[in-house]
Design a protein around this motif. Structure first.
Motif, mmCIF file in Angstrom:
data_model
loop_
_atom_site.group_PDB
_atom_site.id
_atom_site.type_symbol
_atom_site.label_atom_id
_atom_site.label_comp_id
_atom_site.label_asym_id
_atom_site.label_seq_id
_atom_site.Cartn_x
_atom_site.Cartn_y
_atom_site.Cartn_z
ATOM 1 N N ALA A 76 0.788 -1.118 -0.176
ATOM 2 C CA ALA A 76 0.022 0.010 0.150
ATOM 3 C C ALA A 76 0.825 1.226 0.024
ATOM 4 O O ALA A 76 0.412 2.317 -0.248
ATOM 5 C CB ALA A 76 -1.081 -0.131 1.307
ATOM 6 N N LYS A 77 2.179 0.924 0.356
ATOM 7 C CA LYS A 77 3.147 2.079 0.449
ATOM 8 C C LYS A 77 2.546 3.179 1.455
ATOM 9 O O LYS A 77 2.605 4.484 1.255
ATOM 10 C CB LYS A 77 3.365 2.906 -1.253
ATOM 11 C CG LYS A 77 3.912 2.108 -2.130
ATOM 12 C CD LYS A 77 3.968 2.769 -3.374
ATOM 13 C CE LYS A 77 4.615 1.697 -4.252
ATOM 14 N NZ LYS A 77 4.731 2.128 -5.793
ATOM 15 N N VAL A 78 2.235 2.681 2.592
ATOM 16 C CA VAL A 78 1.966 3.504 3.640
ATOM 17 C C VAL A 78 2.655 3.001 4.780
ATOM 18 O O VAL A 78 3.138 1.794 4.971
ATOM 19 C CB VAL A 78 0.565 3.671 4.051
ATOM 20 C CG1 VAL A 78 -0.337 4.135 2.753
ATOM 21 C CG2 VAL A 78 0.224 2.118 4.284
ATOM 22 N N ILE A 79 2.738 4.064 5.950
ATOM 23 C CA ILE A 79 3.336 3.878 7.268
ATOM 24 C C ILE A 79 2.403 4.051 8.193
ATOM 25 O O ILE A 79 1.562 4.750 8.235
ATOM 26 C CB ILE A 79 4.723 4.427 7.377
ATOM 27 C CG1 ILE A 79 4.440 6.041 7.523
ATOM 28 C CG2 ILE A 79 5.652 4.318 6.241
ATOM 29 C CD1 ILE A 79 5.504 6.632 8.047
ATOM 30 N N GLU A 80 2.698 3.276 9.373
ATOM 31 C CA GLU A 80 1.946 3.486 10.718
ATOM 32 C C GLU A 80 2.700 3.550 11.772
ATOM 33 O O GLU A 80 3.598 2.651 11.759
ATOM 34 C CB GLU A 80 0.788 2.550 10.749
ATOM 35 C CG GLU A 80 -0.136 2.725 11.821
ATOM 36 C CD GLU A 80 -1.365 1.577 11.948
ATOM 37 O OE1 GLU A 80 -1.369 0.899 12.757
ATOM 38 O OE2 GLU A 80 -2.257 1.872 11.016
ATOM 39 N N GLY A 81 2.943 4.417 12.672
ATOM 40 C CA GLY A 81 3.738 4.361 13.863
ATOM 41 C C GLY A 81 3.218 5.126 15.017
ATOM 42 O O GLY A 81 2.438 5.869 15.013
#
Length: 172
Positions: A76-81
């Motif tokens: 998805a070419k996303v980050i979560e953090g």
């Protein structure tokens, strides 16, 4: 005739490097094109590509520690953090802090680390967090910020998604 052949060979040899792409350019072409776009948007004389200058609030405290936890989804070419920042006032009391926050990422929660939710306001590139009580010199506070989004949509991206030989490639 010999001069013409030597001239033609010299011309072809000089042009060959410009015709072929290096393996670096093939893999990192997206980064190179984004860097060229950023250079076109920003004059190096007007805006150096460095960290932003600190705000007057940021000069009032010292960051003692950052804890960074990031999950990356290459499909998805996303980050979560989350990032937890431990600060202490340098001199005088402190009732809020400002921290740089890229507009490409969505902030979902700001709280005292593993505790109560904090009030916060976001403006272009900056997150202002209001503390529940005034912090005095020598005291510390841990502020946790939860965020997510697509870093490659930033105007000044720091994380890139690509692929090489059919495998995902993520780099900074």
């Amino acid at each position: 005739m010999f001069r013409k052949l030597v001239f033609a060979a010299t011309l072809l040899a000089a042009a060959a490097p410009t015709l072929a792409q290096s393996p670096f350019e093939e893999i990192h072409g997206d980064v190179l094109s984004k860097m060229e776009l950023m250079r076109a948007r920003k004059s190096s004389a007007a805006t150096p590509l460095l960290a932003p200058q600190p705000t007057s609030n940021q000069l009032l405290y010292d960051v003692l520690h950052y804890t960074i936890d990031v999950a990356i989804d290459p499909t998805a070419k996303v980050i979560e953090g989350s990032v937890t920042v431990r600060i202490t006032p340098i001199s005088g009391t402190l009732d809020s802090m400002e921290i740089d926050a890229d507009d490409a990422l969505t902030i979902s929660l700001v709280r005292v680390a593993a505790g109560d939710t904090l009030a916060w306001v976001r403006s272009t590139g900056l997150l202002t967090v209001k503390f529940p009580a005034v912090i005095s010199p020598g005291d510390t506070i841990d502020v946790e910020i939860l965020y997510g989004g697509s870093p490659s949509s930033s105007s000044d991206p720091g994380l890139f998604f690509s692929s090489a030989a059919g495998y995902p490639l993520i780099y900074s």
